[in-house]
Write a protein that holds these residues in place. Sequence first.
Motif, PDB file in Angstrom:
ATOM      1  N   SER A 294       0.848  -1.190   0.000  1.00 49.34           N
ATOM      2  CA  SER A 294       0.000   0.000   0.000  1.00 49.34           C
ATOM      3  C   SER A 294       0.886   1.244   0.000  1.00 49.34           C
ATOM      4  O   SER A 294       1.984   1.236   0.553  1.00 49.34           O
ATOM      5  N   LEU A 295       0.383   2.321  -0.595  1.00 51.99           N
ATOM      6  CA  LEU A 295       1.085   3.606  -0.642  1.00 51.99           C
ATOM      7  C   LEU A 295       0.090   4.696  -0.281  1.00 51.99           C
ATOM      8  O   LEU A 295      -0.989   4.770  -0.864  1.00 51.99           O
ATOM      9  N   TRP A 296       0.440   5.530   0.700  1.00 51.02           N
ATOM     10  CA  TRP A 296      -0.427   6.623   1.125  1.00 51.02           C
ATOM     11  C   TRP A 296       0.432   7.700   1.797  1.00 51.02           C
ATOM     12  O   TRP A 296       1.308   7.385   2.583  1.00 51.02           O
TER      13      TRP A 296
ATOM     14  N   GLU B  37       2.778   7.185  -7.347  1.00 57.06           N
ATOM     15  CA  GLU B  37       2.805   5.755  -7.650  1.00 57.06           C
ATOM     16  C   GLU B  37       4.239   5.274  -7.521  1.00 57.06           C
ATOM     17  O   GLU B  37       5.185   6.061  -7.563  1.00 57.06           O
ATOM     18  N   LEU B  38       4.385   4.002  -7.341  1.00 62.74           N
ATOM     19  CA  LEU B  38       5.703   3.376  -7.382  1.00 62.74           C
ATOM     20  C   LEU B  38       5.531   1.912  -7.734  1.00 62.74           C
ATOM     21  O   LEU B  38       4.439   1.366  -7.663  1.00 62.74           O
ATOM     22  N   THR B  39       6.635   1.302  -8.123  1.00 63.82           N
ATOM     23  CA  THR B  39       6.646  -0.121  -8.443  1.00 63.82           C
ATOM     24  C   THR B  39       7.486  -0.838  -7.399  1.00 63.82           C
ATOM     25  O   THR B  39       8.549  -0.344  -7.003  1.00 63.82           O
ATOM     26  N   VAL B  40       7.007  -1.982  -6.954  1.00 61.57           N
ATOM     27  CA  VAL B  40       7.754  -2.823  -6.024  1.00 61.57           C
ATOM     28  C   VAL B  40       8.014  -4.153  -6.723  1.00 61.57           C
ATOM     29  O   VAL B  40       7.086  -4.794  -7.218  1.00 61.57           O
ATOM     30  N   GLU B  41       9.279  -4.539  -6.770  1.00 68.14           N
ATOM     31  CA  GLU B  41       9.651  -5.837  -7.310  1.00 68.14           C
ATOM     32  C   GLU B  41      10.027  -6.743  -6.143  1.00 68.14           C
ATOM     33  O   GLU B  41      10.894  -6.407  -5.344  1.00 68.14           O
TER      34      GLU B  41
ATOM     35  N   ARG C  82       9.020   5.058   4.849  1.00 71.27           N
ATOM     36  CA  ARG C  82       8.750   6.393   4.353  1.00 71.27           C
ATOM     37  C   ARG C  82       9.502   6.585   3.045  1.00 71.27           C
ATOM     38  O   ARG C  82      10.704   6.357   2.985  1.00 71.27           O
ATOM     39  N   ALA C  83       8.801   7.047   2.008  1.00 70.76           N
ATOM     40  CA  ALA C  83       9.454   7.372   0.748  1.00 70.76           C
ATOM     41  C   ALA C  83      10.205   8.693   0.924  1.00 70.76           C
ATOM     42  O   ALA C  83       9.891   9.491   1.807  1.00 70.76           O
TER      43      ALA C  83
ATOM     44  N   LEU D  76      -0.510   2.558  -6.535  1.00 67.66           N
ATOM     45  CA  LEU D  76      -0.943   3.946  -6.597  1.00 67.66           C
ATOM     46  C   LEU D  76      -1.128   4.477  -5.180  1.00 67.66           C
ATOM     47  O   LEU D  76      -1.447   3.731  -4.253  1.00 67.66           O
ATOM     48  N   ALA D  77      -0.958   5.786  -4.999  1.00 63.72           N
ATOM     49  CA  ALA D  77      -1.029   6.415  -3.673  1.00 63.72           C
ATOM     50  C   ALA D  77      -2.481   6.611  -3.232  1.00 63.72           C
ATOM     51  O   ALA D  77      -2.940   7.720  -2.959  1.00 63.72           O
ATOM     52  N   THR D  78      -3.191   5.492  -3.133  1.00 65.93           N
ATOM     53  CA  THR D  78      -4.599   5.516  -2.726  1.00 65.93           C
ATOM     54  C   THR D  78      -4.815   4.934  -1.331  1.00 65.93           C
ATOM     55  O   THR D  78      -5.903   5.065  -0.772  1.00 65.93           O
ATOM     56  N   GLY D  79      -3.781   4.266  -0.798  1.00 63.56           N
ATOM     57  CA  GLY D  79      -3.926   3.572   0.467  1.00 63.56           C
ATOM     58  C   GLY D  79      -4.503   2.176   0.319  1.00 63.56           C
ATOM     59  O   GLY D  79      -4.588   1.422   1.287  1.00 63.56           O
ATOM     60  N   ASP D  80      -4.905   1.820  -0.899  1.00 63.38           N
ATOM     61  CA  ASP D  80      -5.480   0.500  -1.155  1.00 63.38           C
ATOM     62  C   ASP D  80      -4.390  -0.572  -1.161  1.00 63.38           C
ATOM     63  O   ASP D  80      -3.259  -0.311  -1.584  1.00 63.38           O
ATOM     64  N   PRO D  81      -4.724  -1.793  -0.737  1.00 62.61           N
ATOM     65  CA  PRO D  81      -3.752  -2.893  -0.818  1.00 62.61           C
ATOM     66  C   PRO D  81      -3.694  -3.456  -2.237  1.00 62.61           C
ATOM     67  O   PRO D  81      -4.735  -3.773  -2.810  1.00 62.61           O
TER      68      PRO D  81
END
Length: 189
Positions: free
Chosen positions: A74-76, A153-157, A146-147, A181-186
Amino acid sequence: MRAISEGVLGAVLAALVVLGTGTAAGAADGRGGEAVGVETVVAEAVGRGAVGRGAVGVEAVGGEADLAHHGHVSLWGGRVGVWLVTENHGPSDVADATVRLAFSAPMAGGQVLPPGCLWSSARVVSCRTGALPDGGAAGELALDLRAAGLPQELTVEVSTAWRAGGPDGNPVNDRHRVLVLATGDPYVF
């Protein structure tokens, strides 16, 4: 550090990853002081056979074992949450493995990671799974990072960087690339 031979440095850094004691990102590689990621040095040590012959105190377990990584990201608000479980679908036990999480955006410096994890660079975290018996799973790994900025948005490999033992007959289920995406969604993988 330049006086340390390449083989010794590789074995020492491999031991750090296996033991999970950690190191700073960008360790010198013994080839003129050039900085490289820990996973590069570990991969070179494994390729030379330094790991698995007892060079770092871990004996390889023979036989094929299918590792799989599953979880969500998740990203938020500039924060990145990663929840991950590593499973061994067998048929053989795995004495140890290292999972690699590579982010497309750099993370903020100075963050403390859970035991068994280390920063390989500002964009890469490597974590030890511990022993994985046939049909077993490692406990859930949870990272709250923390970014360096506020990415939209970001990509995780997610991948297996190293494993003790034989080949993985199904490497597809231990390699994932997740757009978050920075939505907080998993975002599940």
